[in-house]
Design an enzyme around this catalytic site. Sequence first.
Site, PDB file in Angstrom:
ATOM      1  NE  ARG A   1      -3.267  -4.887   3.937  1.00 45.00           N
ATOM      2  CZ  ARG A   1      -2.347  -4.303   4.731  1.00 45.00           C
ATOM      3  NH1 ARG A   1      -1.071  -4.479   4.482  1.00 45.00           N
ATOM      4  NH2 ARG A   1      -2.729  -3.588   5.765  1.00 45.00           N
TER       5      ARG A   1
ATOM      6  N   PRO B   1     -11.807  -0.699  -0.501  1.00 43.39           N
ATOM      7  CG  PRO B   1     -11.903  -2.081  -2.395  1.00 43.39           C
ATOM      8  CD  PRO B   1     -12.653  -0.990  -1.668  1.00 43.39           C
TER       9      PRO B   1
ATOM     10  N   GLY C   1     -10.216  -3.296   4.126  1.00 46.04           N
ATOM     11  CA  GLY C   1      -9.590  -4.149   5.134  1.00 46.04           C
ATOM     12  C   GLY C   1      -9.267  -5.559   4.733  1.00 46.04           C
TER      13      GLY C   1
ATOM     14  CE1 TYR D   1       1.558  -0.359  10.762  1.00 45.17           C
ATOM     15  CE2 TYR D   1       2.536  -0.841   8.638  1.00 45.17           C
ATOM     16  CZ  TYR D   1       1.819   0.001   9.463  1.00 45.17           C
ATOM     17  OH  TYR D   1       1.357   1.194   8.977  1.00 45.17           O
TER      18      TYR D   1
ATOM     19  CB  CYS E   1      22.169   5.148  10.774  1.00 44.69           C
ATOM     20  SG  CYS E   1      23.374   5.323   9.465  1.00 44.69           S
ATOM     21  CD  GLU E   2      15.975   4.557  13.079  1.00 43.19           C
ATOM     22  OE1 GLU E   2      15.522   3.873  14.005  1.00 43.19           O
ATOM     23  OE2 GLU E   2      15.575   5.688  12.787  1.00 43.19           O
TER      24      GLU E   2
ATOM     25  CE1 TYR F   1      -2.431   1.742   3.408  1.00 46.89           C
ATOM     26  CE2 TYR F   1      -2.716  -0.620   3.118  1.00 46.89           C
ATOM     27  CZ  TYR F   1      -3.248   0.641   3.289  1.00 46.89           C
ATOM     28  OH  TYR F   1      -4.605   0.791   3.347  1.00 46.89           O
TER      29      TYR F   1
HETATM   30  N1  LLP Z   1     -11.007   2.880   4.665  1.00 45.81           N
HETATM   31  C1  LLP Z   1     -10.482   3.504   5.734  1.00 45.81           C
HETATM   32  C2  LLP Z   1     -11.292   4.481   6.455  1.00 45.81           C
HETATM   33  C3  LLP Z   1      -9.172   3.198   6.141  1.00 45.81           C
HETATM   34  O1  LLP Z   1      -8.660   3.804   7.199  1.00 45.81           O
HETATM   35  C4  LLP Z   1      -8.410   2.252   5.409  1.00 45.81           C
HETATM   36  C5  LLP Z   1      -7.029   1.920   5.803  1.00 45.81           C
HETATM   37  C6  LLP Z   1      -8.994   1.653   4.287  1.00 45.81           C
HETATM   38  C7  LLP Z   1     -10.308   1.968   3.951  1.00 45.81           C
HETATM   39  C8  LLP Z   1      -8.275   0.649   3.436  1.00 45.81           C
HETATM   40  O2  LLP Z   1      -7.943  -0.498   4.136  1.00 45.81           O
HETATM   41  P1  LLP Z   1      -7.266  -1.730   3.358  1.00 45.81           P
HETATM   42  O3  LLP Z   1      -8.298  -2.280   2.400  1.00 45.81           O
HETATM   43  O4  LLP Z   1      -6.078  -1.237   2.652  1.00 45.81           O
HETATM   44  O5  LLP Z   1      -6.912  -2.686   4.432  1.00 45.81           O
HETATM   45  N2  LLP Z   1      -0.109   1.007   6.697  1.00 45.81           N
HETATM   46  C9  LLP Z   1      -0.764  -0.192   7.163  1.00 45.81           C
HETATM   47  C10 LLP Z   1      -2.236  -0.223   6.794  1.00 45.81           C
HETATM   48  C11 LLP Z   1      -2.995   0.984   7.304  1.00 45.81           C
HETATM   49  C12 LLP Z   1      -4.458   0.986   6.908  1.00 45.81           C
HETATM   50  C13 LLP Z   1      -5.098   2.285   7.251  1.00 45.81           C
HETATM   51  N3  LLP Z   1      -6.459   2.413   6.840  1.00 45.81           N
HETATM   52  C14 LLP Z   1      -0.022  -1.403   6.616  1.00 45.81           C
HETATM   53  O6  LLP Z   1       0.947  -1.239   5.893  1.00 45.81           O
HETATM   54  O7  LLP Z   1      -0.360  -2.532   6.949  1.00 45.81           O
END
Ligand code: LLP
Length: 426
Positions: free
Chosen positions: A287, A285, A247, A327, A355-356, A383
């Site tokens: 992103r 982690p 996150g 988003y 086309c959107e 992502y």
């Molecule tokens: N663990 C779980 C259980 C998750 O659902 C996620 C992301 C992560 C770890 C990794 O989170 P990160 O470190 O990447 O924040 N498509 C969206 C983000 C969706 C995240 C879904 N879950 C975007 O482009 O912002």
Amino acid sequence: MSHPTLPGQPFVHYAQGQLHVEDCAVNALAAQHGTPLFVYSKAAMLAALAAYQKGFAGRNAQICYAMKANSSLAVLQLFAKAGCGFDIVSGGELARVLAAGGDAGKIIFSGVGKTRAEMHEALLVGIGCFNVESEAEIDVLNQVAMAAGRKAPISIRVNPNVDPKTHPYISTGLKGNKFGIAHERTLATYQRAAGLPGLQVVGIDCHIGSQITEETPYLDAMDRMLDLVESIEAAGIPIEHIDFGGGLGINYNGDTPPTADALWTKLLAKLDARGFGQRKLMIEPGRSLVGNAGLCVTEVLYLKPGEQKNFCIVDAAMNDLPRPAMYQAFHSIVPLHASPTVPDSAVYDVVGPVCESGDWIGHDRLLQVQAGDRLAVLSAGAYCMSMSSNYNSRPKAAEVLVDGGQAHLIRQRDSLADQLRGELLL
Ligand code: LLP
């Protein structure tokens, strides 16, 4: 005007007036491979990982890369070689980790809707842990494990009801979200799981959201998790590992998230203070390991001046870069040539050919461009490719991984045959 600043991207820079990823000129890569083209920096990924490794130095910790952020095989291979485990959410992701040489024992399997077939496959290859998300899933996993003659190692995902203060679509740890088991139900659920013959309780986990830029939600979630560990262990169920999810946010547009090592210094101080400093720790982690390690090069097809808006129509679209449409996300858009002056710049909406009206990549961007120029959409390592689609029957883009002065093609652009494969006429 000097060239635009590149927020949070130490491995993307201008040299001799040209945008580079490490030592490779982006324009040359685009000329060779075409556009849209994703270009990633290996050094940026490893530097992002190093920040976590530094934060956890001397601790018993496992970093499980949340591969949904970017699941391209070469990216997985890079993290596997660097010692990472993986957080997966489907049988497809499991197959990718194994194809990339990842260690099954370091895989954790998250997600609210695992199928019996996915559970079975993951049990057979011996994954490290199932992060279960509901009481119903516990029963099904127990049945699948007993039928396979295995014991499924499990952790229960707790929904700590903490506000991560991020976009509602990527907030996951609040009561109204579909994820995890409510804090109040956690102890009873552990007691039930501990009595089931097909399961072995090994951990506890949470994940409160994504693109989190403050440390308070993490500190609050940690307190709530540790309270639970205390009560679960007091009930006689040992918890081997604590998994704090992923996150951590990145800098897209002047965002100032804590660095991974600074965040973990604070979190580890809390763990130490509460007597859990020696416990096995896991994190997931996504992103923050890959987001600022990648950009997407796109070519300007047409300029379309208008009464209310000027449009800069490029050859990348919402199928390649879905985050703005989904988003309202911001990605910096910069030229490939640093221009000392901008005599004929104008403000544009940068849009794709789909086309959107939702097919936009950036609103109100000051650019000095003409048709045929190339632009780079920054912070596109996470992502983007993993969420890309063939909408409008557009081919998925190619990907290149840069390592110093060397560029490796890691994904070929979809061919038309790729797009038609598997479809049948009546
Ligand atoms: N663990 C779980 C259980 C998750 O659902 C996620 C992301 C992560 C770890 C990794 O989170 P990160 O470190 O990447 O924040 N498509 C969206 C983000 C969706 C995240 C879904 N879950 C975007 O482009 O912002």
